[in-house]
Design a protein around this motif. Sequence first.
Motif, PDB file in Angstrom:
ATOM      1  N   GLN A   1       0.815  -1.222   0.000  1.00 56.27           N
ATOM      2  CA  GLN A   1       0.000   0.000   0.000  1.00 56.27           C
ATOM      3  C   GLN A   1       0.845   1.267   0.000  1.00 56.27           C
TER       4      GLN A   1
ATOM      5  N   CYS B   1     -10.778   0.236   3.777  1.00 58.54           N
ATOM      6  CA  CYS B   1      -9.385   0.040   3.382  1.00 58.54           C
ATOM      7  C   CYS B   1      -8.804   1.382   2.985  1.00 58.54           C
ATOM      8  N   LEU B   2      -7.573   1.650   3.425  1.00 59.00           N
ATOM      9  CA  LEU B   2      -6.927   2.920   3.087  1.00 59.00           C
ATOM     10  C   LEU B   2      -6.738   3.060   1.577  1.00 59.00           C
TER      11      LEU B   2
ATOM     12  N   HIS C   1      -7.730  -9.545   6.009  1.00 58.79           N
ATOM     13  CA  HIS C   1      -7.753  -8.362   5.134  1.00 58.79           C
ATOM     14  C   HIS C   1      -6.325  -7.933   4.775  1.00 58.79           C
ATOM     15  N   GLU C   2      -5.472  -7.810   5.797  1.00 57.70           N
ATOM     16  CA  GLU C   2      -4.110  -7.320   5.532  1.00 57.70           C
ATOM     17  C   GLU C   2      -3.313  -8.312   4.692  1.00 57.70           C
TER      18      GLU C   2
ATOM     19  N   HIS D   1      -3.763  -8.250   0.960  1.00 54.09           N
ATOM     20  CA  HIS D   1      -2.989  -7.246   0.213  1.00 54.09           C
ATOM     21  C   HIS D   1      -1.712  -7.864  -0.357  1.00 54.09           C
TER      22      HIS D   1
END
Length: 185
Positions: free
Chosen positions: A52, A104-105, A146-147, A150
């Motif tokens: 990210q 999410c960012l 979730h992480e 990525h």
Amino acid sequence: MAVRDILKMGNPLLRTAAAEVKNPASSEIAALLQDMRDSMAAAGGVGIAAPQIGISKQVVIFEVPQARVEKEDGDGARGVPSTVLINPKIEPLSDEIALGWEGCLSVPGLRGLVPRYTHIRYRGLDAEGGAIDVEAKGFHARVVQHECDHLLGILYPERMTDMRFLVYESEAKAFMEGLQQGRAE
Ligand code: NI
């Protein structure tokens, strides 16, 4: 301190599988972790993955705030302090899947209802290269899934099964109240 720009959905790096880290205790990874912490603090979130901020390596940071976990999982649920997880592997410990709201960012302004395993085991390395082996349930398990997604090049909307439940944050409160009152249509 270095606050990096957070890549947004559509950036090809967010679609790319991240590379395994060979030396977790290196100064390179320490600097990456500091940039991730600074960027997450500036953006406000409970987790961030290295891709990210533009670094395609298998590194995530997450935390599970006590107030949030009690809201999601009820009294008695325990928060988790800020955790570094490198080269993670996730194994579901049950077939049970639950829906929960995620943001999410890299997908700013939106919230979605996402199915996730409710009970997992995750393994990996910490920032000193030590082994991590943890069983997690509920919101803790959700954040980790979730992480780690990525690192596989997956964003949460791709995990969703009903796109009616992808909503703007500004609409989410009224939307959820409508759901509770059975007026979701
Ligand atoms: Ni995210």
